[in-house]
Design an enzyme around this catalytic site. Structure first.
Site, PDB file in Angstrom:
ATOM      1  N   ILE A   1       0.929  -1.063   0.019  1.00  0.00           N
ATOM      2  CA  ILE A   1       0.182   0.031   0.090  1.00  0.00           C
ATOM      3  C   ILE A   1       0.888   1.321  -0.056  1.00  0.00           C
ATOM      4  CG2 ILE A   1      -1.571   1.327   1.304  1.00  0.00           C
ATOM      5  CD1 ILE A   1      -2.947  -1.560   2.325  1.00  0.00           C
TER       6      ILE A   1
ATOM      7  N   ASP B   1      13.920   3.387  11.307  1.00  0.00           N
ATOM      8  CA  ASP B   1      12.960   2.715  12.137  1.00  0.00           C
ATOM      9  C   ASP B   1      11.710   3.679  12.959  1.00  0.00           C
ATOM     10  OD1 ASP B   1      11.429   1.221  14.059  1.00  0.00           O
ATOM     11  OD2 ASP B   1      13.486   0.527  14.857  1.00  0.00           O
TER      12      ASP B   1
ATOM     13  N   TYR C   1      -3.095  -7.086  17.759  1.00  0.00           N
ATOM     14  CA  TYR C   1      -3.164  -6.157  16.731  1.00  0.00           C
ATOM     15  C   TYR C   1      -4.161  -5.229  16.845  1.00  0.00           C
ATOM     16  CZ  TYR C   1      -3.026  -4.741  11.669  1.00  0.00           C
ATOM     17  OH  TYR C   1      -2.951  -3.650  10.650  1.00  0.00           O
TER      18      TYR C   1
ATOM     19  N   THR D   1      -2.135  -7.470  -1.407  1.00  0.00           N
ATOM     20  CA  THR D   1      -0.665  -6.939  -1.258  1.00  0.00           C
ATOM     21  C   THR D   1       0.166  -8.380  -1.253  1.00  0.00           C
ATOM     22  OG1 THR D   1      -0.845  -6.972   1.200  1.00  0.00           O
ATOM     23  CG2 THR D   1      -1.014  -4.840  -0.193  1.00  0.00           C
TER      24      THR D   1
END
Length: 259
Positions: free
Chosen positions: A19, A64, A156, A191
């Site tokens: 994405i 990061d 998550y 994806t």
């Protein structure tokens, strides 16, 4: 060239593939200048080369996002290369799926470090400049996990719910300063991550078909479809949208039972 994003200088995370890369392509085509960030430096350089952008239109750094000092330095680098950042797309994220009592401390920390802290680090780094100029747009790429729960995907959805809280809190805090903050919640997107998931089953084609069958329209989104939604939300076409979450899941989250 279209010019819906002319004058936008966008800091985009998780930009090397999926994405994120689709968003980079779509924003570049609409006249934006980009500064791309990803942890994978080699993949990021490959992505930048593939964009074929004119000199000065795209900068990049391997970074990061969970490290606030690194991100602050990247935003300073971005300002030097493409100009002061007036749009941020927090796209970088990581899937951490388990069950509550099986989730390790390392998994918990990784989940929040990337999916929430990373978005906050980037927001914190760009907000002072946006506030000073009286103009800015932040878009957090959330998920339908931000308001629904799929069993065995812990923790998550906890982080994605928190990301919506971050979105709304920042949006209301800085609305009077000319900064708007919104979220975009994709559902299933085709994806490489999705392909890898299907390939983890003995029959990948059957696994893919089962995923598609969950959706009212019998298909899932392409990365480009999500990218075009992101373009709209960053553009001045929706300047009055604030503290909102646009859902792009083909109606999946509204479906109570699969037929």
């Amino acid at each position: 060239m279209a010019e819906r994003l002319l004058g936008k200088r966008i800091f985009l995370t998780g930009a090397a593939q999926g994405i994120g890369l689709a968003i980079a392509e779509a924003c570049l085509a609409e006249g934006a200048k980009l500064f791309l960030v990803d942890r994978d430096g080699a993949l990021l350089r490959q992505a930048v080369a593939g964009l074929g952008a004119p000199n000065g239109d795209v900068g990049y750094a391997a970074a990061d996002i969970s490290d606030g000092a690194v991100i602050a330095a990247a935003v300073s680098q971005a300002a030097a290369e493409i100009g002061p950042i007036n749009a941020l797309i927090n796209n970088a994220g990581v899937n951490v799926f388990s069950t509550p009592l099986d989730t390790t401390e390392d998994e918990w920390n990784r989940n929040f470090d990337v999916n929430v802290k990373g978005a906050w680090n980037c927001s914190k780094a760009v907000l002072p400049g946006m506030i000073a100029s009286g103009d800015g747009a932040i878009l957090n790429i959330a998920s339908t996990h931000s308001f629904t729960i799929i069993p065995h995907t812990f923790p998550y959805p906890v982080a994605k719910h928190a990301l919506l809280g971050l979105t709304k809190s920042l949006a209301l805090e800085y609305a009077g300063k000319g900064v708007r903050v919104n979220a975009l919640a994709p559902g299933y997107v085709e994806t490489q991550k999705a392909i890898d998931y299907w390939n983890s089953f003995p029959d990948p084609d059957a696994a893919r078909a089962a995923t598609l069958a969950l959706h009212p329209g019998g298909r899932i989104a392409s990365a480009r479809e999500i990218a075009l939604a992101a373009v709209f939300m960053i553009s001045d076409e929706c300047r009055f949208m604030n503290a909102a979450c646009l859902v792009a899941d083909g109606g999946l989250s509204m479906l109570q039972h699969a037929v």
